[in-house]
Write a protein that holds these residues in place. Structure first.
Motif, PDB file in Angstrom:
ATOM      1  N   TRP A 167       0.910  -1.308  -0.016  1.00 23.53           N
ATOM      2  CA  TRP A 167       0.024   0.033   0.042  1.00 23.53           C
ATOM      3  C   TRP A 167       0.853   1.360   0.111  1.00 23.53           C
ATOM      4  O   TRP A 167       1.703   1.653   0.960  1.00 23.53           O
ATOM      5  N   GLN A 168       0.844   1.877  -1.011  1.00 22.02           N
ATOM      6  CA  GLN A 168       1.536   2.958  -1.142  1.00 22.02           C
ATOM      7  C   GLN A 168       3.171   2.635  -0.804  1.00 22.02           C
ATOM      8  O   GLN A 168       3.848   3.554  -0.200  1.00 22.02           O
ATOM      9  N   GLY A 169       3.729   1.572  -1.444  1.00 24.68           N
ATOM     10  CA  GLY A 169       4.892   1.489  -1.301  1.00 24.68           C
ATOM     11  C   GLY A 169       5.426   0.842  -0.085  1.00 24.68           C
ATOM     12  O   GLY A 169       6.536   0.375   0.340  1.00 24.68           O
ATOM     13  N   GLU A 170       4.435   0.462   0.825  1.00 22.04           N
ATOM     14  CA  GLU A 170       4.907  -0.149   2.168  1.00 22.04           C
ATOM     15  C   GLU A 170       4.139  -1.517   2.085  1.00 22.04           C
ATOM     16  O   GLU A 170       3.146  -1.661   1.615  1.00 22.04           O
ATOM     17  N   ASP A 171       4.904  -2.565   2.788  1.00 21.48           N
ATOM     18  CA  ASP A 171       4.373  -3.924   3.105  1.00 21.48           C
ATOM     19  C   ASP A 171       2.956  -3.706   3.972  1.00 21.48           C
ATOM     20  O   ASP A 171       2.720  -2.770   4.705  1.00 21.48           O
ATOM     21  N   ALA A 172       2.185  -4.650   3.115  1.00 22.73           N
ATOM     22  CA  ALA A 172       0.639  -4.513   3.949  1.00 22.73           C
ATOM     23  C   ALA A 172       0.001  -6.087   3.927  1.00 22.73           C
ATOM     24  O   ALA A 172       0.599  -6.722   2.924  1.00 22.73           O
ATOM     25  N   ILE A 173      -0.663  -6.309   4.613  1.00 19.82           N
ATOM     26  CA  ILE A 173      -1.659  -7.357   4.222  1.00 19.82           C
ATOM     27  C   ILE A 173      -3.005  -6.999   3.586  1.00 19.82           C
ATOM     28  O   ILE A 173      -3.420  -5.874   4.321  1.00 19.82           O
ATOM     29  N   LYS A 174      -3.229  -7.587   2.426  1.00 17.44           N
ATOM     30  CA  LYS A 174      -4.748  -7.155   1.776  1.00 17.44           C
ATOM     31  C   LYS A 174      -5.669  -8.041   2.159  1.00 17.44           C
ATOM     32  O   LYS A 174      -5.635  -9.444   2.126  1.00 17.44           O
ATOM     33  N   PHE A 175      -6.787  -7.588   2.606  1.00 15.12           N
ATOM     34  CA  PHE A 175      -8.002  -8.498   2.869  1.00 15.12           C
ATOM     35  C   PHE A 175      -9.123  -8.054   1.595  1.00 15.12           C
ATOM     36  O   PHE A 175      -9.337  -6.846   1.409  1.00 15.12           O
ATOM     37  N   ASP A 176      -9.402  -9.127   0.808  1.00 20.36           N
ATOM     38  CA  ASP A 176     -10.331  -8.938  -0.016  1.00 20.36           C
ATOM     39  C   ASP A 176     -11.614  -9.586   0.508  1.00 20.36           C
ATOM     40  O   ASP A 176     -11.690 -10.760   0.972  1.00 20.36           O
ATOM     41  N   ILE A 177     -12.602  -8.862   0.494  1.00 18.11           N
ATOM     42  CA  ILE A 177     -14.060  -9.196   1.288  1.00 18.11           C
ATOM     43  C   ILE A 177     -15.038  -9.101  -0.221  1.00 18.11           C
ATOM     44  O   ILE A 177     -15.287  -8.143  -0.553  1.00 18.11           O
ATOM     45  N   HIS A 178     -15.490 -10.184  -0.318  1.00 22.62           N
ATOM     46  CA  HIS A 178     -16.383 -10.502  -1.399  1.00 22.62           C
ATOM     47  C   HIS A 178     -17.765 -10.786  -0.637  1.00 22.62           C
ATOM     48  O   HIS A 178     -17.753 -11.858  -0.251  1.00 22.62           O
TER      49      HIS A 178
END
Length: 180
Positions: A167-178
């Motif tokens: 996220w904006q060049g920083e490490d992140a965990i992405k949660f996709d909620i469907h």
């Protein structure tokens, strides 16, 4: 980490497992304060890690599952303790989209020294929301449980998946909620 997280974890262990299991994991975790926490105190987050690891070993339940279970429990307690946060949201996505811009702002008013994770979001459609989680504590499985608990609170069926991201060049965990 705020003591309320510790006291709620202990309450969950008693409810889901037993008082004996709670005593066993406190002893196994070898905590500096022998498991005495107050809701308003601030404690080293490694202590909750030791408690969760001890519970995983005692229960033979995988750590991600335990943390997600705790997240759902914690969400239920937040609903009881802070109903205004939930009453003001029109649906689960509205609530989740406002964690950083509204809810965490209000939490910091109550607990100015709280170290909160950062959440960013992208709404792709009325049935797909991506959330990006950044925290040095890496409690992403706890966040999965909080998200799942939020969906349940708003009577919304859906799935949550997680992956490593930026996220904006920083490490992140992405949660996709469907949503279904």
């Amino acid at each position: 980490m705020k003591g309320v997280v510790f006291t709620e974890f202990m309450d969950m262990v008693e409810e889901v497992f037993s008082d004996d299991v709670l005593d066993e994991i406190i002893e196994k975790a070898d905590l500096p304060n022998d498991g005495a926490y107050t809701t308003v105190g601030t404690y080293d987050h490694q202590e909750i890690v030791r408690l969760v690891v001890a519970l995983s070993e005692t229960s033979n339940m995988p750590l991600p599952d335990l943390l997600a279970t705790f997240g759902k429990h914690l969400l239920g307690q937040f609903v009881k303790g802070y109903p205004q946060f939930f009453d003001e949201a029109k649906d689960a996505f509205d609530f989740l989209s406002n964690i950083d811009s509204y809810i965490h702002v209000e939490v910091l008013k109550l607990y100015p020294d709280a170290e909160l994770p950062k959440f960013y979001h992208e709404q792709h459609s009325d049935k797909h929301l991506s959330m990006y989680y950044q925290s040095s504590r890496h409690f992403e499985d706890l966040a999965v449980g909080l998200i799942e608990g939020t969906l349940a609170h708003f009577n919304t069926e859906g799935t949550v998946s997680k992956s490593e991201a930026q996220w904006q060049g920083e490490d992140a965990i992405k949660f996709d909620i469907h949503l279904n």
